[in-house]
Write an enzyme that holds these catalytic residues in place. Structure first.
Site, PDB file in Angstrom:
ATOM      1  N   LYS A 185      21.455  74.252  60.462  1.00 44.47           N
ATOM      2  CA  LYS A 185      22.335  75.386  61.140  1.00 44.47           C
ATOM      3  C   LYS A 185      22.161  76.624  60.533  1.00 44.47           C
ATOM      4  CE  LYS A 185      26.033  72.450  62.439  1.00 44.47           C
ATOM      5  NZ  LYS A 185      27.488  72.108  62.324  1.00 44.47           N
ATOM      6  N   GLU A 236      25.728  76.779  69.819  1.00 49.37           N
ATOM      7  CA  GLU A 236      25.578  76.269  71.122  1.00 49.37           C
ATOM      8  C   GLU A 236      26.668  76.527  72.046  1.00 49.37           C
ATOM      9  OE1 GLU A 236      25.128  74.500  68.591  1.00 49.37           O
ATOM     10  OE2 GLU A 236      23.054  73.153  68.662  1.00 49.37           O
ATOM     11  N   LYS A 249      35.930  71.939  67.801  1.00 50.20           N
ATOM     12  CA  LYS A 249      36.624  71.826  66.499  1.00 50.20           C
ATOM     13  C   LYS A 249      36.611  73.243  65.865  1.00 50.20           C
ATOM     14  CE  LYS A 249      37.734  68.897  62.734  1.00 50.20           C
ATOM     15  NZ  LYS A 249      37.177  67.665  62.017  1.00 50.20           N
ATOM     16  N   GLU A 284      25.968  59.715  62.389  1.00 51.29           N
ATOM     17  CA  GLU A 284      26.472  60.795  61.606  1.00 51.29           C
ATOM     18  C   GLU A 284      27.514  60.291  60.539  1.00 51.29           C
ATOM     19  OE1 GLU A 284      28.961  63.996  63.650  1.00 51.29           O
ATOM     20  OE2 GLU A 284      26.773  65.131  63.379  1.00 51.29           O
ATOM     21  N   GLY A 299      35.217  65.238  64.619  1.00 46.51           N
ATOM     22  CA  GLY A 299      34.468  65.507  66.019  1.00 46.51           C
ATOM     23  C   GLY A 299      34.098  64.061  66.665  1.00 46.51           C
ATOM     24  N   ARG A 300      33.521  63.163  66.045  1.00 51.47           N
ATOM     25  CA  ARG A 300      32.953  62.020  66.759  1.00 51.47           C
ATOM     26  C   ARG A 300      34.262  61.099  66.891  1.00 51.47           C
ATOM     27  NH1 ARG A 300      30.732  63.168  61.808  1.00 51.47           N
ATOM     28  NH2 ARG A 300      31.132  61.895  60.056  1.00 51.47           N
ATOM     29  N   HIS A 321      12.047  46.803  81.494  1.00 52.99           N
ATOM     30  CA  HIS A 321      10.803  47.226  81.921  1.00 52.99           C
ATOM     31  C   HIS A 321      10.144  48.420  81.297  1.00 52.99           C
ATOM     32  CE1 HIS A 321      11.499  44.718  85.453  1.00 52.99           C
ATOM     33  NE2 HIS A 321      12.879  45.036  85.264  1.00 52.99           N
TER      34      HIS A 321
HETATM   35  O1  F6P Z   1      26.589  69.563  63.996  1.00 52.96           O
HETATM   36  C1  F6P Z   1      27.146  68.397  63.942  1.00 52.96           C
HETATM   37  C2  F6P Z   1      28.757  68.875  64.466  1.00 52.96           C
HETATM   38  O2  F6P Z   1      29.471  69.218  63.476  1.00 52.96           O
HETATM   39  C3  F6P Z   1      29.534  67.376  64.784  1.00 52.96           C
HETATM   40  O3  F6P Z   1      30.122  66.770  63.665  1.00 52.96           O
HETATM   41  C4  F6P Z   1      30.497  67.812  65.901  1.00 52.96           C
HETATM   42  O4  F6P Z   1      30.967  66.740  66.563  1.00 52.96           O
HETATM   43  C5  F6P Z   1      29.519  68.909  66.323  1.00 52.96           C
HETATM   44  O5  F6P Z   1      28.854  69.403  65.509  1.00 52.96           O
HETATM   45  C6  F6P Z   1      30.405  69.916  67.282  1.00 52.96           C
HETATM   46  O6  F6P Z   1      31.208  70.568  66.366  1.00 52.96           O
HETATM   47  P1  F6P Z   1      32.511  71.334  66.747  1.00 52.96           P
HETATM   48  O7  F6P Z   1      33.331  70.615  67.723  1.00 52.96           O
HETATM   49  O8  F6P Z   1      33.132  71.955  65.788  1.00 52.96           O
HETATM   50  O9  F6P Z   1      31.762  72.396  67.716  1.00 52.96           O
END
Ligand code: F6P
Length: 541
Positions: free
Chosen positions: A507, A208, A202, A350, A264-265, A381
């Site tokens: 971050k 990452e 987003k 979150e 995002g979620r 288990h």
């Molecule tokens: O670090 C949390 C977050 O901002 C989430 O809210 C989000 O879903 C995820 O990182 C990934 O963010 P993006 O879609 O901007 O890469």
């Protein structure tokens, strides 16, 4: 909640506490009264430790908080995310499948519809292996979804859960983490020239995702003798930051938009779900939206006593704030739902992991419990011992699917029997007297000691959620149920469910630490512990 509301819950809790669930469940009407259905989803609350007056008290709080007004405001596009001044319109993403007229702004609906049409056209072209107009080479067999958090968890859960609906056209891979082990392993497994990378972010600033994007881009370019332009043809982006995607050389026709009004979620319903659409085909993706829309319609029209999301929220508030339980377990009895606990961890923790309200003042009560879990029966288990006899009580959601997508009836009957057995065992337990009657040898003291260890206290609450079958519709409805539960809990807890400031500090620090870890000086500004660890890593690397 206000003090008076918390006091009313405390009074109800003190009144209900002495009543064992065994006692509550002796009412023959308990199941009929406490289970409710919306389309393919059945929510049974009869094994929750509360009674009618307690539910009335919770309902009165929801009414006083204006739950209907908050719900309607969200659907209409009010700025519910105050700290970022954004409306919250993930429901508009599936409004096209709703039976009710959408109150979302028309301009938003138009953009969403146009994006859905673009998504359908891209999926169609890729399925026909005719995506040349997009600059995508022929022969794509493998799709890599590059995204993390909301850009990974929802799509990955849905792709795994809906295996029975896969078209089988592509092999799907997910690469959320920056851990190079997985990236390297994936690059060994698949053919770069046959790979399409979906760069889903987003913000388009997520470390990452961008780092893995660079690594895969170079890997594909190498397969073309270092031709980066050829590698660019293997990338599609989904982002609210279209300009940043363009800077990576991904042209507008291969960038599907996201919007600030979708968190995002909450974004699996948008183009973030492209990998899902490629897995199950566009008609099934629309069915997934339809299931969510069905739950939206239910949420918008059902009275509070029959409203699944509201009831789930109220029971969560009861367990957290009245009975004081700090954790919540999610146990799906279906391997396809193995990622559901992780998805709900992000959705609930979150969204609701906040300790101050929009005005900056501390909230009056505890907020989100720790959400965790894993699939049954495996979990039985592993950690169920502690859930049955440990010192802490963890309320559970036990989730089952009535009709399996296979013909192994004995397996499925055993799976469902275990689900039902666990709910009953947690609620009813086994008394000391019953355990003593089973202990037939030894002295009286020995028998009593053994019986104490074989006693199950019971009185441990759970909700049972049954899906008729695990289909795109029922999964959509299930996820929307949890989304709306979160909205309602945020209202009662007086917090913003749509921002996540708590992820920022780590971050920022990671960015500052990275150069020191690689080769630079270790700034004295870092604390002694972190400096020591940086040195330790540098010495051994
Ligand atoms: O670090 C949390 C977050 O901002 C989430 O809210 C989000 O879903 C995820 O990182 C990934 O963010 P993006 O879609 O901007 O890469």
């Amino acid at each position: 909640m206000q003090d008076a509301q918390l006091e009313s819950l405390a009074r109800e809790a003190a009144r209900v506490a002495p009543r064992h669930l065994r006692d509550l469940l002796s009412d023959e009407n308990r199941y009929a009264r406490w289970s409710h259905r919306a389309g393919p989803v059945l929510l049974d609350l009869s094994k929750q430790k509360l009674d009618e007056p307690a539910l009335d008290a919770l309902g009165a709080i929801a009414q006083a908080c204006g739950w209907e007004a908050r719900r309607d405001a969200m659907f209409a596009g009010a700025v519910l995310n105050a700290s970022e001044q954004r409306p919250v319109l993930h429901t508009a993403l599936r409004a096209i499948e709703s039976r009710l007229p959408s109150p979302a702004p028309q301009a938003v609906r138009d953009e969403i519809d146009a994006t859905l049409a673009r998504m359908a056209a891209l999926v169609d072209a890729l399925e026909r292996d005719a995506a040349g107009d997009y600059g995508i080479p022929a022969g794509i067999t493998d799709i890599v979804n590059l995204g993390i958090g909301g850009s990974d968890l929802g799509p990955r859960l849905a792709v795994e859960a809906l295996a029975a609906s896969h078209t089988g056209r592509f092999r799907l891979h997910f690469l959320p983490n920056v851990d190079g082990h997985e990236t390297a392993a994936l690059m060994r497994r698949i053919d770069p020239k046959r790979t399409l990378v979906l760069l889903v972010s987003k913000s388009f600033t997520t470390q990452e995702t961008l780092l893995n994007g660079r690594v895969l881009r170079e890997w594909i370019a190498n397969a073309y003798g270092g031709d980066d332009a050829a590698a660019a043809g293997h990338f599609v982006a989904v982002s609210a930051n279209v300009a940043a995607a363009a800077k990576l050389g991904i042209p507008p026709e291969r960038v599907l938009p996201m919007w600030d009004f979708v968190g995002g979620r909450y974004s699996v319903w948008s183009a973030v779900g492209l990998v899902l659409a490629l897995a199950i085909g566009m008609p099934n993706f629309r069915a997934f939206l339809r299931g969510a829309a069905l739950m939206d319609d239910h949420f918008r029209t059902a009275s509070w006593r029959e409203n699944l999301p509201l009831l789930a929220a109220l029971v969560g508030v009861w367990n957290r704030n009245a009975l004081g339980f700090p954790a919540h377990g999610v146990i799906p009895y279906h391997d396809g739902l193995a990622e559901l606990p992780a998805f709900l961890q992000q959705l609930e923790m979150e969204s609701l992991g906040k300790r101050v309200g929009a005005d900056g003042a501390p909230v009056a009560q505890s907020t989100v419990p720790v959400v965790w879990g894993s699939v049954g029966t495996n979990a039985q288990h592993a950690f169920f011992q502690a859930l049955h006899q440990g010192t802490d009580v963890v309320p559970l959601d036990l989730i089952g699917v009535v009709r399996p997508a296979h013909a192994l009836k004995d397996n499925h009957d055993a799976l469902l029997a275990n689900l039902l057995a666990q709910g009953a065992a947690f609620a009813l337990g086994k008394t000391f007297d019953a355990a003593l009657a089973e202990a037939t040898s030894g002295t009286d003291d020995e028998r009593r000691a053994l019986a104490a260890q074989r006693t199950f206290p019971g009185d441990r609450p759970s909700s049972t959620i049954l899906l008729d079958a695990l289909t795109p519709e029922s999964l959509g409805a299930l996820l929307a149920l949890y989304e709306h539960k979160v909205l309602m809990q945020a209202l009662l807890w007086d917090i913003n469910a749509f921002d996540q400031w708590g992820v920022e500090l780590g971050k920022t620090l990671a960015k500052a630490i990275l150069p020191a870890l690689v080769d630079g000086d270790v700034p004295a500004a870092f604390d002694a512990s972190t400096r020591g660890l940086i040195q330790a890593i540098r010495e051994k690397s």
